[in-house]
Scaffold this motif. Structure first.
Motif, short mmCIF file in Angstrom:
data_model
loop_
_atom_site.label_atom_id
_atom_site.label_comp_id
_atom_site.label_asym_id
_atom_site.label_seq_id
_atom_site.Cartn_x
_atom_site.Cartn_y
_atom_site.Cartn_z
N LYS A 1 18.53 9.40 -6.75
CA LYS A 1 18.98 8.03 -7.01
C LYS A 1 18.00 7.29 -7.91
O LYS A 1 18.40 6.52 -8.79
CB LYS A 1 19.14 7.27 -5.69
N ALA A 2 16.69 7.51 -7.71
CA ALA A 2 15.69 6.84 -8.53
C ALA A 2 15.80 7.27 -9.99
O ALA A 2 15.70 6.44 -10.90
CB ALA A 2 14.29 7.13 -7.98
N LYS A 3 16.00 8.56 -10.22
CA LYS A 3 16.12 9.05 -11.60
C LYS A 3 17.39 8.53 -12.28
O LYS A 3 17.40 8.29 -13.49
CB LYS A 3 16.11 10.58 -11.61
N SER A 4 18.45 8.36 -11.51
CA SER A 4 19.70 7.84 -12.09
C SER A 4 19.64 6.33 -12.26
O SER A 4 20.30 5.79 -13.16
CB SER A 4 20.88 8.22 -11.19
N LEU A 5 18.89 5.64 -11.42
CA LEU A 5 18.79 4.19 -11.50
C LEU A 5 17.91 3.73 -12.65
O LEU A 5 18.12 2.66 -13.22
CB LEU A 5 18.24 3.63 -10.18
N ARG A 6 16.94 4.54 -13.01
CA ARG A 6 15.96 4.13 -14.02
C ARG A 6 16.59 3.72 -15.35
O ARG A 6 16.29 2.64 -15.88
CB ARG A 6 14.94 5.25 -14.22
N PRO A 7 17.46 4.51 -15.98
CA PRO A 7 18.05 4.07 -17.26
C PRO A 7 18.91 2.82 -17.12
O PRO A 7 18.98 2.00 -18.04
CB PRO A 7 18.87 5.28 -17.72
N PHE A 8 19.56 2.65 -15.97
CA PHE A 8 20.39 1.45 -15.76
C PHE A 8 19.53 0.20 -15.76
O PHE A 8 19.88 -0.81 -16.40
CB PHE A 8 21.14 1.59 -14.42
N VAL A 9 18.39 0.23 -15.08
CA VAL A 9 17.49 -0.93 -15.02
C VAL A 9 16.85 -1.18 -16.38
O VAL A 9 16.73 -2.34 -16.82
CB VAL A 9 16.43 -0.71 -13.93
N GLU A 10 16.44 -0.13 -17.06
CA GLU A 10 15.75 -0.32 -18.33
C GLU A 10 16.67 -0.86 -19.42
O GLU A 10 16.22 -1.61 -20.29
CB GLU A 10 15.12 1.01 -18.77
N LYS A 11 17.95 -0.55 -19.37
CA LYS A 11 18.88 -1.14 -20.32
C LYS A 11 19.03 -2.64 -20.07
O LYS A 11 19.13 -3.43 -21.03
CB LYS A 11 20.24 -0.45 -20.22
N CYS A 12 19.01 -3.06 -18.82
CA CYS A 12 19.07 -4.49 -18.51
C CYS A 12 17.82 -5.21 -19.00
O CYS A 12 17.90 -6.33 -19.53
CB CYS A 12 19.25 -4.68 -17.00
#
Length: 235
Positions: A54-65
């Protein structure tokens, strides 16, 4: 086989997975300004613990924001030049609202408003968007990507023994303390210590020179004794 299939399903369909990432991202972002005296205050602001996948998949989502919030900062700074500090609804504010300065402010604020609306459509949380625009955007204004890190934990999750990891923002107080501790400064040498060191070196040099002189004397004496013995044998 899942050849060329990008992403992790995580046992959820698309809508459930997107809602999960949205909630996790809002929790991570809002933990930056969490009240320390609150009942459910995070132990470390700007950090949450989840599974490795989950952390690896969440990282690009947060960084785009964060990238959207960072791109809005120059427009916000430009809009501040044409803004006003008058209270909304006052006579001064109304005169500013009808002036050409408001037109310039609106033109400068339009791109930032577009970025803000995109963040609201992604996160669906006004408080998280406010933190992005006011805290995280200015923090990473000079950083192009790499706003978060994923660190694996040694302890597993109770119940299913899932691998755990923490995801946190970089560039906080912990990183600054770590950088300061790693930087090695030149040691300060006291004058008295330097004088003592110099005297010790001189004493060692005198002792070594005396030892070399004694070795040369003993060598010469040995050579003379050997020559005398050879003369006796010849006689």
């Amino acid at each position: 086989m899942r050849h060329r299939v990008k992403g992790r399903k995580l046992g959820r369909n698309a809508s459930h997975r997107k809602a999960m990432f949205r909630n996790m991202a809002c929790s991570l972002i809002k933990s930056v300004v969490a009240d320390e005296d609150a009942e459910n205050a995070p132990k470390h602001p700007g950090r949450i613990v989840t599974t490795v996948q989950k952390a690896k998949s969440l990282r690009p989502f947060v960084e785009k924001c964060i990238t959207l919030a960072r791109r809005a900062q120059p427009h916000l700074e430009k809009a501040e030049e044409f803004g006003t500090s008058a209270e909304r609804g006052s006579s001064e504010w109304k005169s500013w609202r009808e002036s050409d300065q408001w037109q310039e402010w609106a033109a400068a604020m339009a791109p930032a408003l577009s970025f803000r609306r995109r963040l609201i459509s992604e996160l669906r949380d006004i408080e998280a968007v406010e933190v992005l625009m006011s805290e995280l955007g200015p923090r990473y204004i000079d950083r192009e990507g790499g706003y978060t890190r994923v660190v694996k934990l040694a302890t597993v999750r109770l119940g299913d023994s899932g691998e755990q990891a923490l995801i946190e923002f970089v560039g906080d107080d912990r990183d600054r303390q770590r950088t300061t501790s790693r930087s090695s400064a030149a040691p300060v040498v006291d004058e008295s210590e330097e004088t003592e060191t110099t005297s010790d070196e001189e004493a060692n040099e005198s002792v070594s020179s005396e030892a070399e002189a004694s070795d040369e004397t003993s060598t010469d004496a040995t050579a003379e004794d050997g020559g005398a013995d050879e003369e006796k044998k010849d006689d």
